[in-house]
Design an enzyme around this catalytic site. Structure first.
Site, short mmCIF file in Angstrom:
data_model
loop_
_atom_site.label_atom_id
_atom_site.label_comp_id
_atom_site.label_asym_id
_atom_site.label_seq_id
_atom_site.Cartn_x
_atom_site.Cartn_y
_atom_site.Cartn_z
CB CYS A 125 -0.96 -0.01 1.19
SG CYS A 125 -2.28 1.23 1.08
CG ASP A 196 -5.13 2.20 8.27
OD1 ASP A 196 -4.41 1.45 7.57
OD2 ASP A 196 -5.54 3.31 7.89
C1 RUB Z 1 -3.61 3.24 3.82
C2 RUB Z 1 -2.89 2.24 4.66
C3 RUB Z 1 -1.59 2.68 5.26
C4 RUB Z 1 -1.85 3.22 6.68
C5 RUB Z 1 -0.62 3.90 7.25
O1 RUB Z 1 -4.92 2.80 3.45
O2 RUB Z 1 -3.36 1.16 4.93
O3 RUB Z 1 -0.71 1.62 5.35
O4 RUB Z 1 -2.91 4.14 6.67
O5 RUB Z 1 -0.31 5.05 6.48
P1 RUB Z 1 -5.84 3.77 2.57
P2 RUB Z 1 0.50 6.28 7.11
O6 RUB Z 1 -5.12 4.04 1.30
O7 RUB Z 1 -7.11 3.00 2.39
O8 RUB Z 1 -6.05 5.03 3.40
O9 RUB Z 1 1.79 5.73 7.60
O10 RUB Z 1 0.64 7.24 5.96
O11 RUB Z 1 -0.33 6.83 8.22
#
Ligand code: RUB
Length: 309
Positions: A125, A196
């Protein structure tokens, strides 16, 4: 609340829902900034009720990342203790936002120090936190190769791959189902993913597919690292099984007429059991997942998500 501020809250909630603003950290920062606007324009007598209704709207935009309710609830908590002093309230909200940005830098320091020269790292992701770690490792002179999963259906892996490649890091993009094969073929040394939500038993909720990658990593004895700010720790969720997993519109997968009679499911996140996580990199340091409960208790005294008025 003025019509203009209401519109602003609707606009930010809409951008979070449609994923124009996405990634758990960015969601939290966007929500906190919007709440600050509400706080500053509200008369004292309406401050808390306005923040509550703005907060409810923002929290309903996406259900899984706990950073969103944690940020909203913390701003409301700040408003309750600074309700007669808007200048102090505003500076406390700014401080909260700044802390999130500083946490990112600290995690980049801790995380990059775990990376060794010539490591091949797989990520899934798009996590800003992971991207910062990888950039930092590269900037420190470590030669690394990164494998990014495409991340169906929204292809957030493209964002990661683009960011890393532009930064000069050799990057390979693979389809999600190639993880097992590529882990062997490219001799992946580490998996690093964002989060998340981290539950108090150390279970990690992250983009759908994360738990399958963790299974593969376990099977091949590859270190599985989660990088996350403490804002994503959930004081309410003892284990991942009770976190609401967002189901997104099935049109992200197939058009209405493409597969007549076929049920389509589109869960956006999954739960990686703490047993598959080697360490969690936080702004306070690197901890085993079993220490999540202790960290929450020590740093927040279980108060982050609670009404303390
Ligand atoms: C994003 C996702 C990321 C976490 C952490 O999912 O799963 O791995 O949110 O991201 P989506 P960060 O694209 O559905 O929002 O480290 O930027 O907080």
């Amino acid at each position: 609340m003025t019509t203009k501020t209401k519109q602003k809250i609707n606009e930010i909630a809409g951008k979070i829902k449609t994923m124009e603003i996405r990634g758990a950290l960015d969601i939290a920062i966007a929500a906190a900034s919007a709440m600050k606007e509400v706080a500053l324009e509200s008369p004292d007598s309406e401050l808390i009720s306005n923040l509550n209704s703005a907060g409810d709207k923002l929290k309903s935009a996406r259900p899984t990342a706990v950073s969103l309710p944690n940020a909203v609830n913390y701003i409301i908590h700040l408003a309750k203790i600074n309700k007669n002093n808007k200048i102090k309230l505003s500076s406390e909200i700014e401080k909260f936002i700044k802390n999130q940005e500083n946490s990112l830098k600290k995690i980049a320091e801790f995380g990059s120090s775990m990376i060794e020269n010539n490591d091949t790292i797989l990520t899934h992701c798009n996590s800003d936190t992971v991207v910062e770690i990888l950039k930092k490792a590269h900037d420190c002179g470590k030669k690394i190769n990164v494998v990014c999963t495409e991340t169906r259906p929204r292809k957030q892996g493209y964002i990661t791959a683009n960011a890393l490649s532009k930064h000069g890091i050799p990057t390979t993009l693979i389809i999600d189902s190639a993880v097992h094969l590529i882990m062997k073929k490219l001799k992946v040394d580490k998996v690093i993913v964002g989060a998340d939500t981290v539950c108090s038993d150390g279970d990690v909720i992250n983009k759908i597919g994360t738990s399958q990658i963790a299974l593969c990593a376990k099977e091949m004895n590859i270190q599985f690292i989660v990088a996350t700010q403490s804002i994503k720790f959930s004081t309410e969720s003892v284990s991942g099984t009770i976190v609401k997993i967002e189901e997104r519109d099935t049109s992200e997968i197939a058009g209405a007429d493409e597969l007549p009679g076929v049920k389509i499911m589109n869960p956006a996140f999954d739960i990686t059991d703490s047993g598959y996580v080697d360490v969690i990199v936080t702004e306070f340091g690197v901890i085993p997942p079993q220490a999540a409960y202790g960290l929450l208790k020590e740093k927040f005294g279980w108060k982050l998500n609670r009404d303390e008025s």
